[in-house]
Design an enzyme around this catalytic site. Structure first.
Site, short mmCIF file in Angstrom:
data_model
loop_
_atom_site.label_atom_id
_atom_site.label_comp_id
_atom_site.label_asym_id
_atom_site.label_seq_id
_atom_site.Cartn_x
_atom_site.Cartn_y
_atom_site.Cartn_z
N ARG A 238 64.47 21.95 41.21
CA ARG A 238 63.52 21.95 42.31
C ARG A 238 62.16 21.54 41.76
O ARG A 238 61.76 21.97 40.67
CB ARG A 238 63.42 23.34 42.95
CG ARG A 238 64.60 23.72 43.85
CD ARG A 238 64.65 22.89 45.13
NE ARG A 238 65.75 23.27 46.01
CZ ARG A 238 66.94 22.68 46.01
NH1 ARG A 238 67.22 21.71 45.17
NH2 ARG A 238 67.88 23.07 46.86
N GLU A 267 57.90 17.69 48.32
CA GLU A 267 58.79 16.73 48.97
C GLU A 267 58.56 16.70 50.47
O GLU A 267 58.35 17.76 51.05
CB GLU A 267 60.26 17.11 48.69
CG GLU A 267 60.64 16.81 47.27
CD GLU A 267 62.09 17.18 46.97
OE1 GLU A 267 62.93 17.21 47.87
OE2 GLU A 267 62.37 17.44 45.79
N HIS A 285 65.74 12.75 45.59
CA HIS A 285 66.51 14.00 45.72
C HIS A 285 67.96 13.69 46.12
O HIS A 285 68.42 14.10 47.19
CB HIS A 285 65.86 14.97 46.72
CG HIS A 285 66.30 16.40 46.51
ND1 HIS A 285 65.48 17.48 46.77
CD2 HIS A 285 67.46 16.90 46.05
CE1 HIS A 285 66.15 18.60 46.50
NE2 HIS A 285 67.36 18.27 46.06
#
Ligand code: GLV
Ligand code: GLV
Length: 326
Positions: A238, A267, A285
């Site tokens: 993450r 993000e 991602h």
């Protein structure tokens, strides 16, 4: 069979939708984009189940907005996007999709490591741009991977799979984890060390911890300065585990050689400076993004949803206390 209503925040692989449609009524986000909070609240209205993505922030307001809501299935292994405490408080089980994306994610970490070490993206662009004028002794020099030291931060399923895939490269493995990892110690002679030692000694550092208050900014300026100048940092976990501003400085000022990133601190926004650097390989991602894995994840999320709606413990429940506390 009681037919219930499920809201799905994005179109998923068809096999999973079929499974759900056999038993229940579905409402699916008609747009090809992430929904706003208000749109999710509207979607959840009158629904028994919510099937959501890691890019949906499922907070207390959403969780408490619909009294009927009784099951939340996340289409991801990470579930930091959901207020688990609020869900538990409202007796709603939450599920994730562990296991099925382990190899795909570990493979992406390797893809990023190879790309960063051998400047694959930069070399591709250079060649396409017509700049290749013939073999040259000092053109596109990178880092060897074989016989180097690999540092793994977090040896859960994904970190372990990532480490195991190093077998062909004769690497020395260092790891940081709360518990010893017997498999890695036995199979690879891996050594459990403190973070400082791992950063100081590793040629490549790959992050595989979940995001939590204790892992936020685990890698910041001090840690990046501890790494070797030839080192490469890989992050497929993450974004907020790494202080992105500090990483930009590290790459710009060459504290480390390069980085490979699949995840970002804010993000889908990406630090503009990062986009300008050519010693970082960036992906959107997409570590679990293979045809096989995304289908398996969707089926897993659907199966969890079906069990949860029946009032049973979903097979991949992350807040089992819902079923034990009373
Ligand atoms: C992807 O990041 C996931 O958590 O599944
Ligand atoms: C957790 O994310 C894992 O390593 O499976």
């Amino acid at each position: 069979m009681i037919v219930m209503k499920i809201f799905i925040t994005r179109k998923l692989p068809e096999q999973a939708l079929e499974l759900l449609k056999k038993e229940h009524e579905l409402e699916i986000n008609p747009h090809d984009r992430v929904l706003t909070k208000d749109e999710i609240i509207k979607g959840v209205k009158g629904k028994d189940g919510l099937l959501c993505l890691l890019s949906d922030t499922i907070d207390k307001d959403i969780i408490f907005s619909e009294p009927k809501l009784r099951m939340i299935a996340n289409y991801a292994v990470g579930f930091n996007n959901i207020d688990i405490k609020a869900a538990t408080e409202k007796d709603i089980p939450v599920s994730n999709t562990p296991g099925v994306l382990t190899d795909s994610t570990a493979e992406m970490a390797w893809a990023l490591l190879f790309s960063a070490a051998r400047q694959i993206v930069k070399g591709d662009k250079f060649t396409r741009d017509g700049k290749f004028k013939g073999w040259a002794p000092m053109l596109m020099l990178g880092q060897d991977i074989s016989n180097k030291t690999l540092g793994i931060i977090g040896t859960g399923r994904i970190g372990t799979a990532f480490a195991m895939k190093s077998k062909g490269f004769n690497m020395k493995i260092l790891y940081v984890n709360t518990k010893p990892n017997k498999i890695l110690e036995k199979e690879l002679g891996a050594q459990k060390v403190e973070l400082e030692e791992l950063l100081r000694k590793s040629d490549f550092v790959s992050i595989h911890v979940p995001l939590s208050p204790s892992t936020r900014h685990l890698i910041g300026e001090k840690q990046l300065k501890t790494m070797k100048e030839t080192a490469i940092l890989i992050n497929t976990s993450r974004g907020p585990v790494v202080d992105e501003k500090a990483l930009v400085r590290a790459l710009k000022e060459k504290w480390i050689f390069s980085a490979g990133l699949d995840v970002y601190e804010h993000e889908p926004m990406i630090n503009n400076e990062l986009l300008k650097l050519d010693n970082v390989v960036i992906q959107p991602h997409s570590a679990s993004a293979t045809f096989e894995t995304r289908t398996k994840m969707a089926i897993m999320a659907a199966e969890n949803m079906l069990e949860g709606l029946k009032g049973n413990i979903p097979p991949n429940c992350v807040n089992k206390e819902v079923f034990t506390s009373h």
